[in-house]
Design an enzyme around this catalytic site. Sequence first.
Site, PDB file in Angstrom:
ATOM      1  N   HIS A  33     -10.804   5.230  -6.419  1.00  7.63           N
ATOM      2  CA  HIS A  33     -11.596   5.669  -5.334  1.00  7.63           C
ATOM      3  C   HIS A  33     -13.018   6.077  -5.529  1.00  7.63           C
ATOM      4  O   HIS A  33     -13.401   6.755  -6.620  1.00  7.63           O
ATOM      5  CB  HIS A  33     -10.951   7.229  -4.693  1.00  7.63           C
ATOM      6  CG  HIS A  33      -9.461   6.585  -4.076  1.00  7.63           C
ATOM      7  ND1 HIS A  33      -8.497   7.608  -3.896  1.00  7.63           N
ATOM      8  CD2 HIS A  33      -9.257   5.659  -3.425  1.00  7.63           C
ATOM      9  CE1 HIS A  33      -7.713   7.014  -3.046  1.00  7.63           C
ATOM     10  NE2 HIS A  33      -7.828   5.983  -2.924  1.00  7.63           N
ATOM     11  N   HIS A  66       0.774  -1.329   0.030  1.00  5.20           N
ATOM     12  CA  HIS A  66       0.174  -0.062   0.040  1.00  5.20           C
ATOM     13  C   HIS A  66       0.909   1.257  -0.079  1.00  5.20           C
ATOM     14  O   HIS A  66       0.373   2.273  -0.541  1.00  5.20           O
ATOM     15  CB  HIS A  66      -0.851  -0.115   1.113  1.00  5.20           C
ATOM     16  CG  HIS A  66      -2.188   0.764   0.816  1.00  5.20           C
ATOM     17  ND1 HIS A  66      -3.224  -0.056  -0.060  1.00  5.20           N
ATOM     18  CD2 HIS A  66      -2.762   1.613   1.281  1.00  5.20           C
ATOM     19  CE1 HIS A  66      -4.133   0.849   0.074  1.00  5.20           C
ATOM     20  NE2 HIS A  66      -4.182   1.861   0.636  1.00  5.20           N
ATOM     21  N   ARG A  68       1.221   2.451  -3.401  1.00  4.00           N
ATOM     22  CA  ARG A  68       0.079   2.811  -3.988  1.00  4.00           C
ATOM     23  C   ARG A  68       0.030   4.235  -3.711  1.00  4.00           C
ATOM     24  O   ARG A  68      -0.497   5.367  -4.428  1.00  4.00           O
ATOM     25  CB  ARG A  68      -0.994   2.210  -3.418  1.00  4.00           C
ATOM     26  CG  ARG A  68      -2.484   2.671  -3.876  1.00  4.00           C
ATOM     27  CD  ARG A  68      -3.423   1.613  -3.545  1.00  4.00           C
ATOM     28  NE  ARG A  68      -4.865   2.192  -3.280  1.00  4.00           N
ATOM     29  CZ  ARG A  68      -5.686   2.294  -4.313  1.00  4.00           C
ATOM     30  NH1 ARG A  68      -5.537   2.181  -5.686  1.00  4.00           N
ATOM     31  NH2 ARG A  68      -6.814   2.797  -4.013  1.00  4.00           N
ATOM     32  N   TYR A  83      -4.208  12.619  -0.128  1.00  3.59           N
ATOM     33  CA  TYR A  83      -2.907  12.534  -0.632  1.00  3.59           C
ATOM     34  C   TYR A  83      -2.463  14.227  -0.611  1.00  3.59           C
ATOM     35  O   TYR A  83      -1.021  14.351  -0.312  1.00  3.59           O
ATOM     36  CB  TYR A  83      -2.910  12.311  -2.099  1.00  3.59           C
ATOM     37  CG  TYR A  83      -2.975  10.625  -1.952  1.00  3.59           C
ATOM     38  CD1 TYR A  83      -2.008   9.828  -1.709  1.00  3.59           C
ATOM     39  CD2 TYR A  83      -4.434  10.119  -2.494  1.00  3.59           C
ATOM     40  CE1 TYR A  83      -2.281   8.646  -1.879  1.00  3.59           C
ATOM     41  CE2 TYR A  83      -4.513   8.711  -2.481  1.00  3.59           C
ATOM     42  CZ  TYR A  83      -3.471   8.117  -1.998  1.00  3.59           C
ATOM     43  OH  TYR A  83      -3.795   6.532  -1.975  1.00  3.59           O
TER      44      TYR A  83
END
Length: 307
Positions: free
Chosen positions: A274, A248, A251, A283
């Site tokens: 998403h 992850h 990612r 982010y």
Amino acid sequence: MTKPGATIVEKAIAKFVRALQERNASAHTIKAYSTDLAQFAEYVGPQVWRDIDHVLIRGYLSSLYERGLSKTSVARALASLRSLYKWLAQEGVAEQNPAKLVATPKLPKKLPRVPTVEEVNAVLDSAMPESSAFPERDHLILELLYGCGIRNSELIGINVDDIRWSEEVILVRGKGRKERYVPFGDSAAVAVKKYLPLRQKTLAETKHTTEKALLVNFRGTRLTTRSVGRIVKHIAVANGLSPDVHPHTLRHAFGTHLLEEGADLRAIQEMLGHERLSTTQRYTQLTVKHVMEVYDRTHPHANKGES
């Protein structure tokens, strides 16, 4: 051992802790439960179980906040109470679990520290560790996780015929079986082409020639998420990255690096799969800090107060 003059709640907690010890629960778990539940026993005093309801438990949690405990500690205290009540129900002492009616404190979602573009490129450009069992496959794993921003579960779900070479995209099955196409770059394409003949050889040797999975183990069957996690961690540590790096993390790096390079948030949302834009916006928490660092370091007017 129960102390003399112990309350009904204290006696029950002592028995619960003994039951945990008999089940060989870890010393850390036993200590955590003992500490949390001792605080609860002190708060409720001599009250009996039928007098303890969800309102009283909320009051107890409020008292923990007032003492300066963090949301994480309060959430753990509530989890300890729920476990105690579950045991009480098994023992026939309590019929209901009022702790279940109390909402768990909303914990802040922490994003992991994301490796820089340079750190990720250094790993991708270096040879796989000598101890790597299947270097071509392991390199491909990294290329797909970082190059496509896919989840670990999506990665292992890819079949060979999900790769659309002419469009340069891969069909990915995300959460809730939702399908989406993600683009893959030249380096991922090279890695796939290098790996495929070796995959074919493995399947022939193991007599699993009908296997559809792109990523396989030496038994010729689909790789598991646990195996991918181990592989990623092993490569990260071998290249001097934190042992906390997992699939992850790559990612997150994909989303963060795209945002830092000025990619549109909606496009990133689409690629990451998403459902809500708010998830992708997490982010920006990482990139705002990065932008401020760049500003402070490079803007001629930023540090005008310094001599």
